[in-house]
Design a protein around this motif. Sequence first.
Motif, PDB file in Angstrom:
ATOM      1  N   VAL A  88      -7.407  33.800  22.316  1.00 57.57           N
ATOM      2  CA  VAL A  88      -6.378  34.836  22.438  1.00 57.57           C
ATOM      3  C   VAL A  88      -6.386  35.741  21.213  1.00 57.57           C
ATOM      4  CG1 VAL A  88      -3.893  35.268  22.585  1.00 57.57           C
ATOM      5  CG2 VAL A  88      -4.929  33.439  23.945  1.00 57.57           C
ATOM      6  N   LEU A  89      -6.465  35.133  20.038  1.00 56.65           N
ATOM      7  CA  LEU A  89      -6.470  35.927  18.804  1.00 56.65           C
ATOM      8  C   LEU A  89      -7.691  36.830  18.723  1.00 56.65           C
ATOM      9  CD1 LEU A  89      -5.269  33.149  16.322  1.00 56.65           C
ATOM     10  CD2 LEU A  89      -3.946  35.077  17.195  1.00 56.65           C
ATOM     11  N   VAL A 135     -12.909  34.153  12.178  1.00 54.77           N
ATOM     12  CA  VAL A 135     -11.726  33.314  12.305  1.00 54.77           C
ATOM     13  C   VAL A 135     -11.949  32.123  11.380  1.00 54.77           C
ATOM     14  CG1 VAL A 135     -10.322  31.856  13.809  1.00 54.77           C
ATOM     15  CG2 VAL A 135     -11.284  34.004  14.682  1.00 54.77           C
ATOM     16  N   LEU A 136     -11.113  32.018  10.350  1.00 52.06           N
ATOM     17  CA  LEU A 136     -11.252  30.965   9.355  1.00 52.06           C
ATOM     18  C   LEU A 136     -10.292  29.828   9.669  1.00 52.06           C
ATOM     19  CD1 LEU A 136     -11.695  33.010   6.118  1.00 52.06           C
ATOM     20  CD2 LEU A 136     -12.902  30.883   6.541  1.00 52.06           C
ATOM     21  N   LEU A 137     -10.808  28.622   9.733  1.00 49.65           N
ATOM     22  CA  LEU A 137      -9.996  27.443   9.975  1.00 49.65           C
ATOM     23  C   LEU A 137      -9.686  26.780   8.646  1.00 49.65           C
ATOM     24  CD1 LEU A 137     -11.816  25.898  13.069  1.00 49.65           C
ATOM     25  CD2 LEU A 137      -9.990  27.612  13.021  1.00 49.65           C
ATOM     26  N   GLY A 138      -8.397  26.682   8.322  1.00 49.84           N
ATOM     27  CA  GLY A 138      -7.992  26.116   7.045  1.00 49.84           C
ATOM     28  C   GLY A 138      -7.260  24.802   7.207  1.00 49.84           C
ATOM     29  N   GLY A 139      -6.807  24.251   6.088  1.00 49.44           N
ATOM     30  CA  GLY A 139      -6.056  23.002   6.117  1.00 49.44           C
ATOM     31  C   GLY A 139      -6.811  21.873   6.783  1.00 49.44           C
ATOM     32  N   TYR A 140      -6.128  21.117   7.618  1.00 48.60           N
ATOM     33  CA  TYR A 140      -6.787  19.968   8.245  1.00 48.60           C
ATOM     34  C   TYR A 140      -7.822  20.406   9.279  1.00 48.60           C
ATOM     35  CZ  TYR A 140      -4.963  19.274  13.051  1.00 48.60           C
ATOM     36  OH  TYR A 140      -4.719  19.363  14.393  1.00 48.60           O
ATOM     37  N   PHE A 141      -7.696  21.638   9.809  1.00 47.33           N
ATOM     38  CA  PHE A 141      -8.728  22.154  10.720  1.00 47.33           C
ATOM     39  C   PHE A 141     -10.092  22.182  10.024  1.00 47.33           C
ATOM     40  CE2 PHE A 141      -5.269  24.985  12.779  1.00 47.33           C
ATOM     41  CZ  PHE A 141      -4.866  23.943  13.605  1.00 47.33           C
ATOM     42  N   GLU A 192       3.074  34.368  13.014  1.00 47.94           N
ATOM     43  CA  GLU A 192       3.627  33.094  13.501  1.00 47.94           C
ATOM     44  C   GLU A 192       2.953  32.691  14.814  1.00 47.94           C
ATOM     45  OE1 GLU A 192       5.566  30.992  12.020  1.00 47.94           O
ATOM     46  OE2 GLU A 192       5.760  32.266  10.245  1.00 47.94           O
ATOM     47  N   VAL A 193       1.638  32.521  14.728  1.00 43.00           N
ATOM     48  CA  VAL A 193       0.851  32.238  15.927  1.00 43.00           C
ATOM     49  C   VAL A 193       1.133  30.850  16.486  1.00 43.00           C
ATOM     50  CG1 VAL A 193      -0.982  33.847  15.270  1.00 43.00           C
ATOM     51  CG2 VAL A 193      -1.122  31.454  14.545  1.00 43.00           C
ATOM     52  N   GLY A 194       1.607  29.930  15.642  1.00 36.62           N
ATOM     53  CA  GLY A 194       1.897  28.582  16.114  1.00 36.62           C
ATOM     54  C   GLY A 194       3.025  28.528  17.118  1.00 36.62           C
TER      55      GLY A 194
END
Length: 448
Positions: free
Chosen positions: A358-359, A368-374, A275-277
């Motif tokens: 941070v991650l 680090v994979l950016l998914g969705g709208y990223f 739950e990084v958000g």
Amino acid sequence: MQPTNDRDEAIEGVGTAVFEERRLYDGATVRRQAPADQATVRRSNLGLVLRHLRDAGPRSRARIAQDTGLNKATVSSLVAELADRRLVTAGDVDRAGSVGRPGLIVHLDGRTVCGIGVELNVDYLAILVIDLRGEVILEDRVALDVDELGPERTLDEVARLVSQGLDAASRRGATPVGLTVAIPGLVRSGDGVATYAPNIGWHDVPVLDGLRARVDLDCPIRVENDANLSAIAEWAMGPEARTPDLVYLTGEVGVGGGLIVEGRLLRGAGGLSGEVGHTSLGDPERTCGCGRRGCWETVVGLTALLTAAADPDDPVHDHGRDLETRLAELAARADAGDRRTLDALDQVGTALGNGAAVLINVFNPQVVLLGGYFAVLGRFFTEPMAAELRERVFGPDLAGARIVLSTLGFTAAVRGGAHVALEAVFDDPTLVPVSGAEELSPAPAARS
């Protein structure tokens, strides 16, 4: 599991064997002492051969024996049973290599079984039905305001979508072996309850029981966090497949993280990791959907972007429109040089780099994979994100991490769900009934 050889099969039912299973989905390495009875050994070796064909591709029986450590007679017997269950088939003659009669190349088949993945998110429902080879039977996404609709009516819509999937599978002669439902929030996977999904307004919703009451489905139903399933999809079939240390970031109204550590999904002590958000990396003056202030998703979530980029009555805020259409409109404005849109994208990119740093510092992932709208708007985030990462990552050269845009887009969660559903067959191919003692038939044309 460790392969057994002919001697093992010759003494089935005698003594014990230790089986070690490394499972991505449940995040555990299970080492158990169990009787090496005939059925256990047989299931183990059937699964071993089937997984090998999935992961390594078509090959001859002799090559399978060489790769797995099983001997040729055992492999021939296993392949014959898998063919009887219509899980493998044979294709061209293998003319390479050894002296003697050439063998047939064995292919993964499995067109008679399928897995179903469903995702419900803030403004859409999605479904994917695939067979054992990964070929799509049905894929669809429907715009829907889930928060406004509420749990009961949303589950009605999910059931309707699943029924469409079942109809499509039936027309193809495929039997479902599992359904996995992705939820954007905390999920108690054991009993399928969405304990807290703030962005859709759900608290303690019994998703599993609700679907069981609505859908006549004679196979397991699982409920799982959307970011976890997306990470599984990336690990299994994305551009960075089999990367042992990977962080996946969902780009939705909410922002979650799926963490793969040493090739296993990291769940945490209570199964609530990722739950990084809701880490305190956002604006302390902004209230998150969870009710707290300063969460990271208040500055990188989709709502943050849309609020910064457009007025409330702008069509890009309309939940009734397809999300990718709205994002394409934002991209077009940015490409046309619209200052407000460009500034909004730059702000999100900078904040995204701050959290990703941070991650990287904590988990030291390879990717680090950016998914969705990223991923959809990733080209606009690259520069501000890279500048922030260079400033904040402690290790040299970003500690060895690479930032990659997902190619699975908004299908990642449903692909991960379908993959998890199909794992049951790879764990135990005997779940698929024997269709008759038939000779191996020619394989269909290989997929591109």
